[in-house]
Structures are given as C-alpha cells and as structure tokens.
Enzyme design. Structure first.
Site, PDB file in Angstrom:
ATOM      1  CE  LYS A   1      60.421-130.051 -14.429  1.00  0.00           C
ATOM      2  NZ  LYS A   1      59.112-130.383 -15.008  1.00  0.00           N
TER       3      LYS A   1
ATOM      4  CD  GLN B   1      57.244-129.272 -17.843  1.00  0.00           C
ATOM      5  OE1 GLN B   1      58.126-129.849 -17.437  1.00  0.00           O
ATOM      6  NE2 GLN B   1      56.415-128.664 -17.225  1.00  0.00           N
TER       7      GLN B   1
ATOM      8  CG  ASP C   1      56.107-135.441 -13.457  1.00  0.00           C
ATOM      9  OD1 ASP C   1      56.476-134.780 -12.574  1.00  0.00           O
ATOM     10  OD2 ASP C   1      55.980-134.827 -14.449  1.00  0.00           O
TER      11      ASP C   1
END
Ligand code: NDP
Length: 290
Positions: free
Chosen positions: A53, A97, A120
């Site tokens: 990422k 994460q 997200d």
C-alpha cells in the site's frame, strides 16, 4: 477458453488516473493526499500488504506513513492514536491493518475512525451510506471487482450475480454494490449454511468466489459462458517454489477457464484492484478535506 480479466493492467489504468488527479491538485496549489496506515503486531502477511500500500501510494504521488506498534499495545493506546490522527489535518485517510491482536476490539477501533477519513469503508456510517446508495468511500475489494467488470465492458444490468461468501469485507458490501441502481444485478449471496450451493452457483451469470478455500469452485458449479471472479487468496504447499508455497484462488482455474467467458487469475486479478481503489478513496478523502 475464457478471456482473462487482467487486474494488473486494469489497476494500472486506475493508478494512472489517480496520479493525474493528484498532479492536478498539486498544480492548483493544493497539497498531496496523505494516508496513514496503522500496523499492530508482527503478522508477515499484514506487513507485506502494508508495504504494498505504501509503495502504491508513493507511485501515484500520495504521501503515506506507517505507524508500527508492538502487539502488546493496549486498546486504549490504539484509540488514542486514532483520535490523534482524526485531529491531524495533514492526514486525509486512516487505515488500520486488520486483523488486530485478540485483546483489541476491532469494531471499537474502526468505529473510532473519523468517517471522513475512513478510506477502508469499514465504519458503520460508510457502510450505511453504501447500503442506501449515498456516494462516499468505496469498499476496496468489492469496488475493485465492479471496476473490473465495467472496464471489461461486461454487462451487469439484469444479470444474476451469485456471491459465495458473506463477510463484511467482501461478500456483503459487494452484494450492495451489485444491487445499486446503475449496476442493477439480481444478487444471491451464499455461505456455509447454503445447502444447494452448486445448484445456485450454476445459475450465475456472474459468479464471485470469496470463501478462502483453494479450488472450492469446480467446473460443474459454473454455467457455460459465466463470468467468474476469484477473490480468494490461499497458500498451497509447493516444493518447487523457493518459499515453499504458491498462491491460488478459490476457483479451480484450469477447469473453470474452459467453461467461463471471462475469468480473473490469482495472483494478478482482484488483489491489485483492491489497492487501486484504496488510492482512489485517499484522493477522494483529500478532495473532501479541501
Ligand atoms: P471470511 O473468512 O471472512 O469469509 C468467508 C466466507 O466464506 C464466509 O461467509 C463463509 O460462510 C463462507 N464459506 C466458508 N466455507 C464455506 C463453504 N464450505 N461453503 C460455503 N461458504 C463457505 O473471508 P473474507 O471474505 O475476508 O475473504 C475470503 C477470501 O478472499 C480469502 O481467501 C481472503 O484471503 C481473500 N481476500 C482477498 C482480497 C483481495 O484483495 N484479493 C481481499 C479480501 C479477502 P459463513 O459466513 O457461513 O461462515
């Protein structure tokens, strides 16, 4: 033989579009978008996703940093970090994460993220917006799948989309996206308690496998000419590989590609699309903060 939907090529198109928009922002005197990733613990897969990422962000001109914490960090400390990032005007997007260590309540942490920075698309407000069709952040993997279909000119309106898997990350948000006005599929979601799953799968014009079991979808579960999207990422032992394993999807690729009209490979299919949508979301977050 099915045509391959190449996630590497399609995601490169999206990344290039994001790069152009970032450059335009900067030309107009605005700052580059900025993403902060929170990584807790030592999970090697998580560390590798986070690295991917960061590299993808840098490639399109999005600034990023990764805050790394030991697995022993307390829930309260994590919530304090989130609250600091929420208040930091330089940070446009926050990504925690997952998975988190067992002593930290993932839901509490996600709910603490400012919805304006929820790149997200996991916050209940983002999910609610998705369900009722309000434009906002896109759930990365499902939106990546829709981008694949649209950029491959695969019609979705009136098509029967069967999704195997009902997770909050893939199955459920994808069902909502495929139902959206403008996409207009008829959607069926299957899961581990669906008794006649092969029969339902065979009715699919678009079949999406998001299960997490290697070669779960066999050729007898696929209608001739169906579009097959393989979300799964599974490690199978492979002594011929230096690392001792290789990655495969949830679909028996070799057999199913003889029946399907389009199919995504693993790796190089849905995976790269997911990161591209994250970049789109981070750009969107920075445009919102202007
Ligand atoms: P989850 O484990 O959260 O969900 C799996 C789903 O599959 C569940 O709904 C489960 O049903 C269903 N399932 C499991 N076994 C069966 C079975 N025997 N028959 C029918 N349904 C079954 O996984 P995720 O959605 O997070 O991920 C799915 C896969 O996709 C994984 O391989 C993951 O690594 C991959 N993935 C890939 C991404 C990418 O970018 N390419 C991104 C995210 C995930 P039930 O709910 O009843 O338990």
């Amino acid at each position: 033989m099915a045509e391959l939907i190449d996630g590497k090529v399609l995601s490169a198109q999206i990344r290039s579009e994001v790069r152009t928009e970032v450059e335009n922002r900067i030309k107009s005197g605005k700052r580059a978008p900025f993403l902060t990733v929170v990584l807790i613990g030592e999970d090697p897969a998580s560390a590798s996703y986070v690295k991917g990422k960061a590299a993808a962000s840098a490639e399109v001109g999005i600034g990023s940093d990764t805050l790394t914490f030991d697995a022993s960090i307390s829930e309260k400390e994590v919530l304090d970090v989130i609250s600091r990032l929420n208040a930091d005007q330089k940070v446009d997007g926050i990504l925690v994460q997952l998975p988190l260590p067992a002593h930290i309540d993932e839901r509490k942490v996600i709910n603490a993220i400012d919805p304006a920075k929820d790149v997200d698309c996991f916050h209940p407000q983002s999910v609610g917006n998705l369900v009722i069709g309000i434009d906002g952040f896109q759930p990365a993997t499902p939106a990546g799948i829709v981008e694949m279909l649209q950029r491959s000119q695969i019609p979705t309106a009136g098509k029967h989309c069967v999704i195997i898997g009902r997770s909050n990350i893939v199955g459920k948000p994808l069902a909502n996206l495929m139902l959206k006005k403008g996409i207009d599929s008829t959607v069926t979601v299957c899961h581990s308690r669906t008794p006649n799953l092969p029969e339902i799968a065979r009715q699919a014009d678009i079949l999406v496998a998001a299960i997490g079991r290697a070669n779960f979808v066999t050729a007898d579960m696929v209608k001739k000419g169906a579009v097959v999207i393989d979300v799964g990422i599974n490690r199978v032992e492979d002594a011929t590989r230096e690392r001792g394993y290789r990655l495969v999807g949830d679909v028996d690729f070799e057999a199913v590609s003889k029946i399907a009209s389009f199919i995504t490979p693993v790796p190089g299919g849905v995976g790269p699309m997911t990161i591209a949508v994250l970049l789109q979301n981070t750009l969107k977050a920075s445009n919102k903060q202007d």
